[in-house]
Write a protein that holds these residues in place. Structure first.
Motif, mmCIF file in Angstrom:
data_model
loop_
_atom_site.group_PDB
_atom_site.id
_atom_site.type_symbol
_atom_site.label_atom_id
_atom_site.label_comp_id
_atom_site.label_asym_id
_atom_site.label_seq_id
_atom_site.Cartn_x
_atom_site.Cartn_y
_atom_site.Cartn_z
ATOM 1 N N UNK A 1 0.845 -1.179 0.000
ATOM 2 C CA UNK A 1 0.000 0.000 0.000
ATOM 3 C C UNK A 1 0.890 1.242 0.000
ATOM 4 N N UNK A 2 0.570 2.192 -0.886
ATOM 5 C CA UNK A 2 1.370 3.409 -0.947
ATOM 6 C C UNK A 2 0.614 4.581 -0.325
ATOM 7 N N UNK A 3 1.302 5.731 -0.253
ATOM 8 C CA UNK A 3 0.724 6.881 0.447
ATOM 9 C C UNK A 3 -0.537 7.406 -0.233
ATOM 10 N N UNK A 4 -0.624 7.306 -1.556
ATOM 11 C CA UNK A 4 -1.825 7.775 -2.234
ATOM 12 C C UNK A 4 -3.039 6.917 -1.889
ATOM 13 N N UNK A 5 -2.830 5.641 -1.751
ATOM 14 C CA UNK A 5 -3.931 4.760 -1.362
ATOM 15 C C UNK A 5 -4.416 5.097 0.050
ATOM 16 N N UNK A 6 -3.488 5.324 0.953
ATOM 17 C CA UNK A 6 -3.840 5.624 2.344
ATOM 18 C C UNK A 6 -4.531 6.985 2.438
ATOM 19 N N UNK A 7 -3.913 7.999 1.833
ATOM 20 C CA UNK A 7 -4.505 9.341 1.897
ATOM 21 C C UNK A 7 -5.870 9.370 1.224
ATOM 22 N N UNK A 8 -6.003 8.668 0.120
ATOM 23 C CA UNK A 8 -7.282 8.619 -0.573
ATOM 24 C C UNK A 8 -8.359 7.981 0.279
ATOM 25 N N UNK A 9 -8.011 6.894 0.935
ATOM 26 C CA UNK A 9 -8.978 6.218 1.809
ATOM 27 C C UNK A 9 -9.398 7.116 2.968
ATOM 28 N N UNK A 10 -8.434 7.828 3.535
ATOM 29 C CA UNK A 10 -8.741 8.733 4.646
ATOM 30 C C UNK A 10 -9.650 9.875 4.196
ATOM 31 N N UNK A 11 -9.400 10.402 2.996
ATOM 32 C CA UNK A 11 -10.251 11.476 2.479
ATOM 33 C C UNK A 11 -11.675 10.973 2.241
ATOM 34 N N UNK A 12 -11.788 9.747 1.762
ATOM 35 C CA UNK A 12 -13.118 9.173 1.541
ATOM 36 C C UNK A 12 -13.897 9.090 2.859
ATOM 37 N N UNK A 13 -13.241 8.589 3.889
ATOM 38 C CA UNK A 13 -13.892 8.455 5.197
ATOM 39 C C UNK A 13 -14.249 9.830 5.755
ATOM 40 N N UNK A 14 -13.328 10.774 5.662
ATOM 41 C CA UNK A 14 -13.597 12.123 6.162
ATOM 42 C C UNK A 14 -14.758 12.749 5.408
ATOM 43 N N UNK A 15 -14.827 12.506 4.117
ATOM 44 C CA UNK A 15 -15.920 13.027 3.317
ATOM 45 C C UNK A 15 -17.257 12.438 3.712
ATOM 46 N N UNK A 16 -17.273 11.142 4.004
ATOM 47 C CA UNK A 16 -18.514 10.497 4.446
ATOM 48 C C UNK A 16 -18.989 11.087 5.766
ATOM 49 N N UNK A 17 -18.058 11.298 6.676
ATOM 50 C CA UNK A 17 -18.398 11.878 7.975
ATOM 51 C C UNK A 17 -18.941 13.290 7.785
ATOM 52 N N UNK A 18 -18.259 14.071 6.952
ATOM 53 C CA UNK A 18 -18.684 15.449 6.709
ATOM 54 C C UNK A 18 -20.070 15.490 6.058
ATOM 55 N N UNK A 19 -20.298 14.597 5.104
ATOM 56 C CA UNK A 19 -21.596 14.548 4.439
ATOM 57 C C UNK A 19 -22.705 14.172 5.424
ATOM 58 N N UNK A 20 -22.473 13.159 6.250
ATOM 59 C CA UNK A 20 -23.479 12.731 7.231
ATOM 60 C C UNK A 20 -23.748 13.824 8.267
ATOM 61 N N UNK A 21 -22.694 14.520 8.671
ATOM 62 C CA UNK A 21 -22.865 15.623 9.615
ATOM 63 C C UNK A 21 -23.738 16.700 8.994
ATOM 64 N N UNK A 22 -23.502 16.998 7.726
ATOM 65 C CA UNK A 22 -24.326 17.965 7.019
ATOM 66 C C UNK A 22 -25.777 17.531 6.933
#
Length: 56
Positions: A1-22
């Motif tokens: 696993x490289x850094x782009x895979x990790x950062x991308x996954x983290x952004x996806x999760x953060x986006x889901x949280x932000x969307x649900x909060x909204x």
């Protein structure tokens, strides 16, 4: 696993949280930002996946 895979996954999760909060607060701006962050994360993760595939 490289850094782009990790950062991308983290952004996806953060986006889901932000969307649900909204959704919970009725803030459509946060919902849109969260959805956009999910797309950005997915693109970055896919880029990382392609880099890994090319390496192998």
């Amino acid at each position: 696993m490289n850094k782009d895979q990790v950062k991308g996954s983290l952004k996806e999760v953060a986006g889901k949280v932000q969307e649900k909060t909204g959704e919970l607060t009725g803030n459509t701006s946060q919902q849109v930002k969260g959805a956009a962050k999910q797309v950005e994360g997915n693109v970055q993760k896919s880029y990382g996946d392609a880099k890994e595939a090319a390496k192998n």
